[in-house]
Every structure is written in C-alpha cells, then in structure tokens.
Motif scaffolding. Structure first.
Motif, PDB file in Angstrom:
ATOM      1  N   GLY A 262      -5.901  -0.604   1.237  1.00  0.00           N
ATOM      2  CA  GLY A 262      -7.219  -1.225   1.290  1.00  0.00           C
ATOM      3  C   GLY A 262      -8.242  -0.574   0.385  1.00  0.00           C
ATOM      4  N   LEU A 263      -7.878   0.529  -0.276  1.00  0.00           N
ATOM      5  CA  LEU A 263      -8.804   1.210  -1.170  1.00  0.00           C
ATOM      6  C   LEU A 263      -8.803   0.562  -2.546  1.00  0.00           C
ATOM      7  N   ASP A 264      -9.926   0.600  -3.199  1.00  0.00           N
ATOM      8  CA  ASP A 264     -10.029   0.114  -4.573  1.00  0.00           C
ATOM      9  C   ASP A 264      -9.632   1.256  -5.497  1.00  0.00           C
ATOM     10  N   VAL A 265      -8.399   1.223  -5.964  1.00  0.00           N
ATOM     11  CA  VAL A 265      -7.866   2.358  -6.711  1.00  0.00           C
ATOM     12  C   VAL A 265      -6.826   1.862  -7.705  1.00  0.00           C
ATOM     13  N   ASN A 266      -6.784   2.480  -8.872  1.00  0.00           N
ATOM     14  CA  ASN A 266      -5.812   2.085  -9.903  1.00  0.00           C
ATOM     15  C   ASN A 266      -4.557   2.952  -9.827  1.00  0.00           C
ATOM     16  N   VAL A 267      -4.016   3.075  -8.633  1.00  0.00           N
ATOM     17  CA  VAL A 267      -2.792   3.828  -8.381  1.00  0.00           C
ATOM     18  C   VAL A 267      -1.835   2.921  -7.625  1.00  0.00           C
ATOM     19  N   ALA A 268      -0.574   2.884  -8.063  1.00  0.00           N
ATOM     20  CA  ALA A 268       0.443   2.129  -7.332  1.00  0.00           C
ATOM     21  C   ALA A 268       0.918   2.990  -6.167  1.00  0.00           C
ATOM     22  N   VAL A 269       0.373   2.747  -4.984  1.00  0.00           N
ATOM     23  CA  VAL A 269       0.664   3.579  -3.809  1.00  0.00           C
ATOM     24  C   VAL A 269       2.085   3.288  -3.324  1.00  0.00           C
ATOM     25  N   ILE A 270       2.852   4.341  -3.123  1.00  0.00           N
ATOM     26  CA  ILE A 270       4.277   4.202  -2.827  1.00  0.00           C
ATOM     27  C   ILE A 270       4.596   4.144  -1.336  1.00  0.00           C
ATOM     28  N   LEU A 271       3.641   4.422  -0.463  1.00  0.00           N
ATOM     29  CA  LEU A 271       3.963   4.737   0.925  1.00  0.00           C
ATOM     30  C   LEU A 271       4.568   3.578   1.713  1.00  0.00           C
ATOM     31  N   VAL A 272       4.062   2.363   1.533  1.00  0.00           N
ATOM     32  CA  VAL A 272       4.640   1.238   2.284  1.00  0.00           C
ATOM     33  C   VAL A 272       6.086   1.014   1.861  1.00  0.00           C
ATOM     34  N   HIS A 273       6.343   1.066   0.564  1.00  0.00           N
ATOM     35  CA  HIS A 273       7.716   0.926   0.076  1.00  0.00           C
ATOM     36  C   HIS A 273       8.585   2.063   0.604  1.00  0.00           C
ATOM     37  N   TYR A 274       8.020   3.249   0.637  1.00  0.00           N
ATOM     38  CA  TYR A 274       8.712   4.441   1.120  1.00  0.00           C
ATOM     39  C   TYR A 274       9.131   4.253   2.576  1.00  0.00           C
ATOM     40  N   SER A 275       8.227   3.707   3.379  1.00  0.00           N
ATOM     41  CA  SER A 275       8.544   3.502   4.793  1.00  0.00           C
ATOM     42  C   SER A 275       9.638   2.454   4.969  1.00  0.00           C
TER      43      SER A 275
ATOM     44  N   ASP B 272       7.387  -8.952  -2.534  1.00  0.00           N
ATOM     45  CA  ASP B 272       6.823  -7.921  -3.400  1.00  0.00           C
ATOM     46  C   ASP B 272       7.468  -6.562  -3.128  1.00  0.00           C
ATOM     47  N   ILE B 273       7.613  -6.225  -1.853  1.00  0.00           N
ATOM     48  CA  ILE B 273       8.156  -4.906  -1.512  1.00  0.00           C
ATOM     49  C   ILE B 273       9.595  -4.769  -1.983  1.00  0.00           C
ATOM     50  N   PHE B 274      10.382  -5.818  -1.811  1.00  0.00           N
ATOM     51  CA  PHE B 274      11.806  -5.705  -2.122  1.00  0.00           C
ATOM     52  C   PHE B 274      12.146  -5.986  -3.581  1.00  0.00           C
ATOM     53  N   LEU B 275      11.357  -6.829  -4.283  1.00  0.00           N
ATOM     54  CA  LEU B 275      11.820  -7.252  -5.601  1.00  0.00           C
ATOM     55  C   LEU B 275      10.756  -7.317  -6.686  1.00  0.00           C
ATOM     56  N   THR B 276       9.573  -7.763  -6.389  1.00  0.00           N
ATOM     57  CA  THR B 276       8.613  -8.051  -7.461  1.00  0.00           C
ATOM     58  C   THR B 276       7.518  -7.013  -7.604  1.00  0.00           C
ATOM     59  N   GLY B 277       7.503  -5.995  -6.739  1.00  0.00           N
ATOM     60  CA  GLY B 277       6.455  -4.989  -6.793  1.00  0.00           C
ATOM     61  C   GLY B 277       6.799  -3.817  -7.690  1.00  0.00           C
ATOM     62  N   TYR B 278       5.939  -2.815  -7.651  1.00  0.00           N
ATOM     63  CA  TYR B 278       6.054  -1.666  -8.545  1.00  0.00           C
ATOM     64  C   TYR B 278       7.240  -0.779  -8.176  1.00  0.00           C
ATOM     65  N   TYR B 279       7.578  -0.702  -6.882  1.00  0.00           N
ATOM     66  CA  TYR B 279       8.701   0.108  -6.418  1.00  0.00           C
ATOM     67  C   TYR B 279       9.682  -0.789  -5.654  1.00  0.00           C
ATOM     68  N   PRO B 280      10.458  -1.608  -6.343  1.00  0.00           N
ATOM     69  CA  PRO B 280      11.315  -2.582  -5.653  1.00  0.00           C
ATOM     70  C   PRO B 280      12.370  -1.913  -4.777  1.00  0.00           C
ATOM     71  N   VAL B 281      12.271  -2.145  -3.488  1.00  0.00           N
ATOM     72  CA  VAL B 281      13.129  -1.476  -2.519  1.00  0.00           C
ATOM     73  C   VAL B 281      14.600  -1.800  -2.750  1.00  0.00           C
ATOM     74  N   LEU B 282      14.911  -3.015  -3.206  1.00  0.00           N
ATOM     75  CA  LEU B 282      16.306  -3.379  -3.401  1.00  0.00           C
ATOM     76  C   LEU B 282      17.013  -2.376  -4.305  1.00  0.00           C
ATOM     77  N   GLN B 283      16.406  -2.052  -5.445  1.00  0.00           N
ATOM     78  CA  GLN B 283      17.023  -1.064  -6.331  1.00  0.00           C
ATOM     79  C   GLN B 283      16.748   0.362  -5.879  1.00  0.00           C
ATOM     80  N   TRP B 284      15.555   0.609  -5.327  1.00  0.00           N
ATOM     81  CA  TRP B 284      15.171   1.984  -4.995  1.00  0.00           C
ATOM     82  C   TRP B 284      15.944   2.549  -3.811  1.00  0.00           C
ATOM     83  N   LEU B 285      16.610   1.712  -3.053  1.00  0.00           N
ATOM     84  CA  LEU B 285      17.476   2.232  -2.005  1.00  0.00           C
ATOM     85  C   LEU B 285      18.569   3.118  -2.611  1.00  0.00           C
TER      86      LEU B 285
END
Length: 411
Positions: free
Chosen positions: A114-127, A193-206
């Motif tokens: 929810g923050l206005d920030v130019n950082v791709a936050v990894i935590l939701v993908h991480y969880s 987005d989380i699994f495929l189209t986002g910055y840290y795609p979970v499908l490959q990052w697993l």
C-alpha cells in the motif's frame, strides 16, 4: 525473512559445527539484503541514450533477490530436520508452522504494497513460495534433486506458454504494482500476477526454494560440502552465462529478439545484461535461451541459483576460518541476516518516505545507501550480540511455534 530453527550462534560453543552453519547462512542473508538495498537505492543503468549498465546492475540485479529465495529453502531445511526430513505428525506440524510463518510475511507484504514506492516488494511472493514448497518438506535429497532439476527445466517453458493467455484479457491478469490489500477483491488478477506475470513469478521462482532445500539437506558443516558449493556453484554460474551469450550473440538469438522489442527506448543489449522484468517475453522461443536477470529462463535460474550456492559455500568457509582464528569475521553480515524481515520492511518504508522527495542538501544516492546499509549492519550486529530476535522475526517465530504446538495436542 529468516527461518531459524536451531540455536542461536551466540549460545553455541566456539568451534562447533552448528556455529559455523548458522553464521554462514545468516551472513549470506545479510549479503542478499545489502544487495537488494543497492538495487533499490542506486541506479542500475546510466542516464544515457544506451542505458549503459552500472556496476550495481551488473553485480546485484537478479542475483540478490534469487539469493534470498534460495536461502529461504535452506532455512526451511535447517528448521525441519536438516539432513533428516520430518515425517508423520512432525511433518504435519512443520507444515502448519511454515504456513503460519508465511501468513505473517504476507500480512507485512500487503501492508508494504500500500506504500507509494518504486521498489518491487518481494514479500507477498515470498509467502506464497513458502506455501508452494510445503509438499516437498518431507522429501529426501534424491527426490528433491529430481524435482528441482525438473522445475528448472520445465517451469520456464510452461510460463512462456501461459503468459500470453493471462495477458490477453482486458484488463490483463497483471497488476503493474506491488500486491496490496485492495487486490484481494480481484483474486484471479492477483494470482495471475503472483504466479506468472509479476516481477517475481512464483511458478519459476519455486525452483530457488527447491534448490535451497537441497542445499539445506546437505551436511553443511563439512568442509568438502562447503568447497563443493563454492566451486561447483561458480562453474555452473559461468557455464550458464556462457551458454546464454552463445545463444544471443553467436546463434542468432539477439537478432530474433530485437525484432520483437518494439520500444527503442530500451536497448536489448542493456536489458539482457541487467533486467528483463517488464518486457513481454512472447512471440519467439528465443526468449527461453537468454540468461538475462529476471528473465525466469532455465539459464537465468541456473546462473542465479549457482551464484547463490557459491555465496553460501563462501560464507560457510569464512565462518570456518573465523572459528579457526577465534574471530567472528561474519558478525557485520550475520547480524543483519538474522533479522532480514524487520530490516527489509524498515528499508522499504524509508524508501517510500524518500520517494519523489528531494534529497537533503549534500546527500547523494550513494550516501543514502551507505547510511541505510551501515544502520542495518549496526542494528543487526547489536541484536546478534544481545541474542535478540528482530521484532518481526519474533512474530513470525511465534506463529511458527503455534503451528508446531497444535501438532503436539493432536492424538
């Protein structure tokens, strides 16, 4: 973002194997934290027409975040039996504990989203990665190796086939921002987005967590294993980059991809060296032949996980050397690495506070990075010296213990 399932290094007698393992793994986490902070605060491209890569981009882009993910797998292995995976009720309790830890990380990640920030936050993908790895926690090292190899080889192909289908709807199943609480009302878009189209795609990052589990199931206290991780990781990392370079420069891949990259503001040469995130990798199978950071290809996954393995091996060897010299060589890094969730969260909040604001007089991006990095090292070192957990690490640990305690009450 740690997963510490064994005694703190400061409570372990000097010279024992547990000390070596924990100081090395925590130090590697600290290095990953400082690397990610560098990519957030310092430019990865020069401000010229060719977007010339900076040394920060060439060194840390893609590698620091991948190191975080690999270390997540290592931490899960260390907290669930090390070389002996849990079975039966112990396995069920371990999985519940990991799931509750993932929930804490997700809540923090959604808050940061929810923050206005130019950082791709990894935590939701991480969880989500923590949840996806649960079926593999009870596997031994041989089946883990098979799963990791298969995932590295096949997940990029599956992602390449599925991404166009997810991007075809209007609006596409892609967020273009960090996941936040408001995205829970559009679960299809959020999951796409989380699994495929986002910055840290979970499908490959697993793949990273599976490789981390393999590393964590090894006898990490043995010098031979540490040297093998360092040397083997370095060799695989170089080979993966070499093959990617051959495919792009000698076999015609770059020419084929240049025809697919319509926007001249983004030179393909620079993107292949630093970051392919945000580029729609479709329309040519040559996308799967790159080793570019954040491309999510087999060669990218191999290169970045091999770098992570080499870093783990190097940190473990440094920890061993420090014990031999009776010096805590890794304290600056291991202190920060033991409380990465708290420090990462504070870092993102500080970046958000500075976003679109002029820097104070006399400050430069390099100065801001140096100040944040030094603060992280000092805070982490102080907590490590006092044998304290970070505040968010304490909450995540408590959640994990609740899951394990529930297991003890089941008959």
């Amino acid at each position: 973002m740690t997963s510490r399932g064994t005694a703190s290094p400061s409570r372990t007698a000097k010279g024992t194997s547990t000390t070596t393992r924990l100081t090395g793994i925590d130090a590697a986490r600290g290095l990953a934290l400082l690397g990610m902070m560098a990519t957030h605060l310092l430019p990865t491209f020069e401000a010229d027409a060719q977007l010339t890569p900076t040394w920060i981009g060439l060194t840390f882009s893609g590698r620091a975040a991948a190191l975080f993910a690999v270390l997540a797998g290592v931490g899960l292995a260390l907290s669930t039996g090390k070389q002996r995976p849990p079975q039966g009720r112990e396995l069920s309790g371990a999985r519940r504990g990991i799931a509750l830890r993932a929930l804490v990380i997700a809540v923090v990640g959604l808050f940061l989203g929810g923050l206005d920030v130019n950082v791709a936050v990894i935590l939701v993908h991480y969880s989500v990665l923590f949840l996806c790895v649960l079926p593999f926690i009870g596997l031994g090292i041989r089946p883990l190796c098979a799963w990791a190899a298969g995932w590295v080889l096949l997940s990029p192909v599956l992602a390449y086939l599925l991404r166009p289908w997810l991007l075809a709807p209007s609006p596409p199943l892609q967020l273009h921002h960090n996941p936040g609480w408001e995205d829970l009302v559009t679960p299809g878009r959020l999951l796409g987005d989380i699994f495929l189209t986002g910055y840290y795609p979970v499908l490959q990052w697993l793949s990273y967590l599976l490789i981390g589990l393999v590393i964590g199931r090894l006898a990490l206290t043995k010098a031979a294993v540490q040297v093998t991780l360092l040397a083997g990781g370095a060799v695989v990392a170089v080979l993966a980059k070499w093959l990617g370079g051959l495919a792009m420069n000698e076999w015609g891949g770059k020419e084929a991809l240049q025809a697919r990259l319509a926007d001249p503001r983004y030179p393909l040469d620079s993107l292949l060296q630093v970051n392919l995130a945000g580029v729609e990798q479709s329309g040519s199978w040559w996308w799967l032949a790159t080793s570019a950071p954040h491309s999510g290809t087999t060669l990218d996954l191999l290169h970045t996980s091999a770098v992570a393995a080499a870093v783990v091996g190097a940190c473990l060897l440094l920890g061993r050397l420090g014990e031999w010299l009776s010096l805590d060589l890794l304290l600056p890094l291991r202190g920060a690495g033991a409380m990465t969730l708290s420090l990462y969260t504070a870092h993102v909040c500080l970046v958000a506070a500075l976003y679109l604001q002029p820097l104070p007089a006399g400050w430069t991006p390099e100065g801001v990075y140096a100040a944040q990095a030094l603060t992280a090292v000092l805070i982490g070192g102080s907590f490590a010296a006092l044998n304290w957990r970070g505040p968010l690490e304490w909450v995540a640990h408590a959640a994990s213990e609740v899951g394990r305690y529930q297991r003890a009450g089941i008959r």
